[in-house]
Motif scaffolding. Structure first.
Motif, short mmCIF file in Angstrom:
data_model
loop_
_atom_site.label_atom_id
_atom_site.label_comp_id
_atom_site.label_asym_id
_atom_site.label_seq_id
_atom_site.Cartn_x
_atom_site.Cartn_y
_atom_site.Cartn_z
N ILE A 32 0.82 -1.21 0.00
CA ILE A 32 0.00 0.00 0.00
C ILE A 32 0.86 1.27 0.00
CG2 ILE A 32 -1.69 1.33 1.33
CD1 ILE A 32 -2.85 -1.37 2.22
N PHE A 33 1.91 1.30 0.86
CA PHE A 33 2.66 2.54 1.07
C PHE A 33 4.06 2.54 0.48
CE2 PHE A 33 -0.22 2.28 4.79
CZ PHE A 33 -1.01 3.36 4.47
N GLY A 34 4.59 1.39 0.09
CA GLY A 34 5.94 1.33 -0.45
C GLY A 34 6.94 0.81 0.58
N PRO A 35 8.19 0.56 0.15
CA PRO A 35 9.16 -0.09 1.02
C PRO A 35 9.63 0.75 2.20
CG PRO A 35 10.16 0.46 -1.08
CD PRO A 35 8.70 0.77 -1.20
N VAL A 36 9.73 2.07 2.05
CA VAL A 36 10.24 2.91 3.14
C VAL A 36 9.25 2.93 4.30
CG1 VAL A 36 10.92 5.24 3.79
CG2 VAL A 36 11.62 4.31 1.58
N VAL A 37 7.99 3.20 4.00
CA VAL A 37 6.96 3.22 5.04
C VAL A 37 6.76 1.82 5.61
CG1 VAL A 37 4.53 3.73 5.50
CG2 VAL A 37 5.85 5.24 4.04
N SER A 38 6.95 0.80 4.79
CA SER A 38 6.81 -0.57 5.26
C SER A 38 7.81 -0.88 6.37
CB SER A 38 7.00 -1.53 4.10
OG SER A 38 7.06 -2.85 4.56
N ARG A 39 9.05 -0.45 6.19
CA ARG A 39 10.06 -0.67 7.24
C ARG A 39 9.69 0.08 8.51
NH1 ARG A 39 13.29 -1.09 2.69
NH2 ARG A 39 13.94 1.09 2.54
N ALA A 40 9.21 1.31 8.38
CA ALA A 40 8.81 2.10 9.55
C ALA A 40 7.60 1.45 10.25
CB ALA A 40 8.48 3.52 9.13
N ALA A 41 6.63 0.98 9.47
CA ALA A 41 5.45 0.34 10.06
C ALA A 41 5.83 -0.95 10.79
CB ALA A 41 4.41 0.05 8.98
N THR A 42 6.72 -1.72 10.20
CA THR A 42 7.16 -2.96 10.83
C THR A 42 7.91 -2.67 12.14
OG1 THR A 42 7.32 -4.02 8.67
CG2 THR A 42 8.48 -5.08 10.48
N ALA A 43 8.78 -1.68 12.13
CA ALA A 43 9.52 -1.31 13.34
C ALA A 43 8.58 -0.78 14.41
CB ALA A 43 10.59 -0.28 13.01
N THR A 44 7.61 0.04 14.01
CA THR A 44 6.64 0.59 14.96
C THR A 44 5.81 -0.53 15.58
OG1 THR A 44 6.53 2.63 13.70
CG2 THR A 44 4.73 2.20 15.22
N PHE A 45 5.40 -1.49 14.76
CA PHE A 45 4.62 -2.62 15.26
C PHE A 45 5.43 -3.44 16.27
CE2 PHE A 45 2.91 -7.00 14.72
CZ PHE A 45 1.64 -6.75 15.20
N ALA A 46 6.71 -3.68 15.96
CA ALA A 46 7.56 -4.43 16.87
C ALA A 46 7.77 -3.68 18.19
CB ALA A 46 8.91 -4.73 16.21
#
Length: 107
Positions: free
Chosen positions: A69-83
């Motif tokens: 949905i948002f691309g690879p940069v936001v994906s890394r941020a979302a994954t880190a925030t979730f963790a």
């Protein structure tokens, strides 16, 4: 976590604001989380229907859905925030436990 340790504080908070505002706030929070969950289920369903992207194992992981949905940069941020969120919830819940060595010392 809305049902974790913070849920135990609801009676203490509701006492000061009153029943109606507390019930309205809890209902609003419930509606927000229910709609957010439905939005994620819809996005995950779309990701699963499209199949995994190259280099991904699962089509409906947090990383895969946010990347699609948002691309690879936001994906890394979302994954880190979730963790970090999961670790914070774990730390908060574990801080409520009484350590075995302090319980033994109290005897």
């Amino acid at each position: 976590s809305a049902v974790g340790g913070g849920f135990l504080a609801v009676p203490a908070i509701a006492r000061d604001v009153g029943l109606r505002p507390a019930a309205l706030g809890l209902t609003g929070a419930w509606a927000f989380f229910a709609l957010a969950a439905l939005g994620y289920v819809e996005a995950a369903g779309g990701a699963m229907a499209a199949g995994p992207l190259e280099g991904e194992d699962a089509a409906a992981s947090i990383r895969a859905v946010s990347r699609r949905i948002f691309g690879p940069v936001v994906s890394r941020a979302a994954t880190a925030t979730f963790a970090v969120q999961l670790l914070a919830i774990l730390a908060a819940n574990l801080s409520l436990l009484r350590a075995p060595w302090t319980a033994a010392a109290a005897l």
